[in-house]
Write a protein that holds these residues in place. Structure first.
Motif, short mmCIF file in Angstrom:
data_model
loop_
_atom_site.label_atom_id
_atom_site.label_comp_id
_atom_site.label_asym_id
_atom_site.label_seq_id
_atom_site.Cartn_x
_atom_site.Cartn_y
_atom_site.Cartn_z
N ILE A 90 1.13 -1.27 0.17
CA ILE A 90 -0.09 0.08 0.10
C ILE A 90 0.87 1.42 -0.03
CG2 ILE A 90 -1.66 1.35 1.16
CD1 ILE A 90 -2.82 -1.33 2.33
N LEU A 91 2.00 1.25 0.77
CA LEU A 91 2.86 2.58 0.74
C LEU A 91 3.79 2.74 -0.56
CD1 LEU A 91 4.73 1.79 4.13
CD2 LEU A 91 3.50 4.08 3.58
N ASP A 92 3.87 1.43 -1.32
CA ASP A 92 4.54 1.57 -2.63
C ASP A 92 3.51 2.18 -3.58
OD1 ASP A 92 6.74 0.78 -4.37
OD2 ASP A 92 4.96 -0.68 -5.23
N ALA A 93 2.40 1.73 -3.41
CA ALA A 93 1.29 2.24 -4.22
C ALA A 93 0.97 3.53 -4.13
CB ALA A 93 0.01 1.61 -4.04
N VAL A 94 1.19 4.39 -3.00
CA VAL A 94 1.12 5.71 -2.63
C VAL A 94 2.08 6.43 -3.16
CG1 VAL A 94 1.05 7.43 -0.71
CG2 VAL A 94 -0.48 5.34 -0.54
N ARG A 95 3.42 5.94 -2.95
CA ARG A 95 4.67 6.53 -3.52
C ARG A 95 4.49 6.66 -5.16
NH1 ARG A 95 7.55 3.02 0.69
NH2 ARG A 95 7.85 4.61 2.49
N ARG A 96 4.17 5.53 -5.65
CA ARG A 96 4.11 5.45 -7.23
C ARG A 96 3.15 6.37 -7.79
NH1 ARG A 96 3.29 -0.82 -8.80
NH2 ARG A 96 2.84 0.34 -10.79
N VAL A 97 1.84 6.28 -7.06
CA VAL A 97 0.83 7.23 -7.60
C VAL A 97 1.19 8.82 -7.62
CG1 VAL A 97 -1.55 8.22 -7.48
CG2 VAL A 97 -1.21 5.77 -7.32
N ALA A 98 1.70 8.98 -6.53
CA ALA A 98 2.34 10.51 -6.24
C ALA A 98 3.38 10.89 -7.34
CB ALA A 98 3.11 10.65 -4.71
N ALA A 99 4.33 9.73 -7.67
CA ALA A 99 5.14 10.26 -8.59
C ALA A 99 4.65 10.00 -10.09
CB ALA A 99 6.21 8.88 -8.39
N GLY A 100 3.45 9.58 -10.18
CA GLY A 100 2.78 9.95 -11.70
C GLY A 100 2.67 8.53 -12.24
N ASP A 101 3.00 7.32 -11.42
CA ASP A 101 2.58 5.99 -12.12
C ASP A 101 1.49 5.37 -11.69
OD1 ASP A 101 5.36 6.49 -13.41
OD2 ASP A 101 6.44 5.49 -11.41
N PRO A 102 0.72 4.74 -12.42
CA PRO A 102 -0.50 3.87 -12.15
C PRO A 102 -0.08 2.73 -11.34
CG PRO A 102 0.28 3.57 -14.37
CD PRO A 102 1.10 4.47 -13.96
N VAL A 103 -0.90 2.11 -10.65
CA VAL A 103 -0.82 1.13 -9.74
C VAL A 103 -1.54 -0.24 -10.09
CG1 VAL A 103 -0.12 2.28 -7.65
CG2 VAL A 103 -2.47 1.77 -8.04
N LEU A 104 -1.65 -0.23 -11.62
CA LEU A 104 -2.21 -1.44 -12.20
C LEU A 104 -1.26 -2.39 -12.78
CD1 LEU A 104 -5.45 -0.27 -13.70
CD2 LEU A 104 -5.38 -1.33 -11.44
N SER A 105 -1.15 -3.64 -12.24
CA SER A 105 -0.12 -4.47 -12.80
C SER A 105 -0.81 -4.97 -14.26
CB SER A 105 0.25 -5.46 -12.00
OG SER A 105 -0.81 -6.56 -11.77
N PRO A 106 -0.20 -5.61 -15.02
CA PRO A 106 -0.66 -6.29 -16.26
C PRO A 106 -1.77 -7.24 -16.04
CG PRO A 106 1.53 -5.86 -16.66
CD PRO A 106 1.29 -5.51 -15.35
N THR A 107 -1.38 -8.10 -14.93
CA THR A 107 -2.31 -9.05 -14.68
C THR A 107 -3.57 -8.55 -14.04
OG1 THR A 107 -0.50 -10.74 -13.99
CG2 THR A 107 -2.48 -11.17 -12.97
N VAL A 108 -3.43 -7.58 -13.06
CA VAL A 108 -4.93 -6.86 -12.58
C VAL A 108 -5.52 -6.49 -13.77
CG1 VAL A 108 -5.84 -5.17 -11.15
CG2 VAL A 108 -3.86 -6.82 -10.35
N THR A 109 -4.84 -5.73 -14.89
CA THR A 109 -5.51 -4.88 -15.98
C THR A 109 -6.27 -6.13 -16.75
OG1 THR A 109 -3.54 -3.26 -16.01
CG2 THR A 109 -5.14 -3.42 -17.95
N ARG A 110 -5.86 -7.23 -17.11
CA ARG A 110 -6.37 -8.28 -17.77
C ARG A 110 -7.65 -8.59 -16.92
NH1 ARG A 110 -1.03 -9.83 -19.02
NH2 ARG A 110 -1.09 -11.44 -17.26
N GLN A 147 -1.15 -2.62 -22.76
CA GLN A 147 -0.52 -3.72 -22.27
C GLN A 147 0.25 -3.64 -20.98
OE1 GLN A 147 2.30 -4.28 -25.78
NE2 GLN A 147 0.75 -4.78 -27.07
N GLY A 148 0.07 -2.56 -20.35
CA GLY A 148 0.85 -2.43 -18.84
C GLY A 148 2.22 -2.24 -18.93
N ARG A 149 2.71 -1.58 -20.16
CA ARG A 149 4.08 -1.62 -20.02
C ARG A 149 4.59 -0.22 -19.66
NH1 ARG A 149 6.21 -5.57 -23.40
NH2 ARG A 149 4.44 -6.45 -24.86
N SER A 150 5.70 0.09 -18.90
CA SER A 150 6.21 1.24 -18.30
C SER A 150 6.92 2.28 -19.60
CB SER A 150 7.25 0.92 -17.22
OG SER A 150 8.62 0.35 -17.93
N ASN A 151 7.11 3.36 -19.15
CA ASN A 151 7.77 4.41 -20.29
C ASN A 151 9.19 3.46 -20.80
OD1 ASN A 151 5.67 5.89 -20.20
ND2 ASN A 151 6.73 7.35 -18.70
N ALA A 152 9.79 3.08 -19.93
CA ALA A 152 11.18 2.34 -20.35
C ALA A 152 10.83 1.16 -21.25
CB ALA A 152 11.74 2.05 -19.06
#
Length: 223
Positions: free
Chosen positions: A113-133, A171-176
């Motif tokens: 949960i902490l990681d999700a908050v940090r990622r969203v604050a940094a502008g990244d979504p918190v949906l993995s490809p598995t959850v997206t599917r 497809q759930g890919r990161s920018n990199a």
């Protein structure tokens, strides 16, 4: 470093207390307020200016879906993570379409949960490809024909390169990962994503992913 300002919204005082205890010890995070119902959220946001709102989806007076829609329609809205007990839920999907940056289950380990908050604050979504599917499979049975027609009309405004980036986002890919796949720089990927958000009048990458699915682009690409 300026701490991430977090607002907790849940109608269960025990859940709020648990989240506050669990997250209050993080050096890079500050809990700026708590609300017991979605009806309290807008006033609290005006007063506390959070970066991220952790939002329960089910509340008695104004639920998390309505509160998310209201917040994300505002200028300079905070990022929102939906709290839920179900992986694939129609209300979660509607919250994501309204602009929530992702969701976490209430039984998610504290570190995640902490990681999700940090990622969203940094502008990244918190949906993995598995959850997206999982979400896409759930969405397939809900007004798919109407959504597909509307989505295809919107996607038609994208140029070929934007369309390729949109599919990769879906497809759930990161920018990199997108940069490597499409032979472009990460900065160029970010530029394409920003242009698509503006062109399609969307709030975040999660909405791009949902739109590509609705339009059938992932099916055309073999995913």
């Amino acid at each position: 470093m300026t701490p991430i300002r977090l607002l907790l919204v849940d109608d269960d005082p025990l859940v709020r207390a648990g989240l506050s205890f669990m997250m209050g010890g993080a050096d890079d995070l500050e809990i700026v307020g708590e609300a017991a119902d979605g009806s309290e959220v807008e006033a609290l946001v005006d007063r506390t200016h959070p970066d991220v709102v952790l939002m329960d989806i089910r509340m008695p007076t104004v639920d998390g879906l309505a509160a998310t829609e209201r917040l994300r329609s505002r200028k300079d809205a905070p990022q929102i993570i939906v709290l839920t007990t179900f992986h694939a839920d129609d209300q979660v999907l509607r919250a994501l379409r309204a602009g929530a940056a992702g969701f976490v289950l209430k039984d998610t380990p504290p570190a995640e949960i902490l990681d999700a908050v940090r990622r969203v604050a940094a502008g990244d979504p918190v949906l993995s490809p598995t959850v997206t599917r999982q979400l896409m499979a759930h969405a397939a049975g809900t007004s798919a024909d109407t959504r597909r027609t509307s989505a295809r009309t919107r996607v038609a405004t994208l140029n070929d390169r934007e369309r390729e980036v949109a599919v990769a986002v879906g497809q759930g890919r990161s920018n990199a990962e997108i940069a490597t796949q499409l032979f472009m720089s990460v900065a160029t990927v970010k530029t394409h994503v920003s242009r698509m958000l503006a062109k399609l009048d969307l709030n975040n990458r999660v909405q791009i992913a949902l739109l590509t699915y609705d339009a059938g682009l992932l099916e055309e690409d073999g995913h």
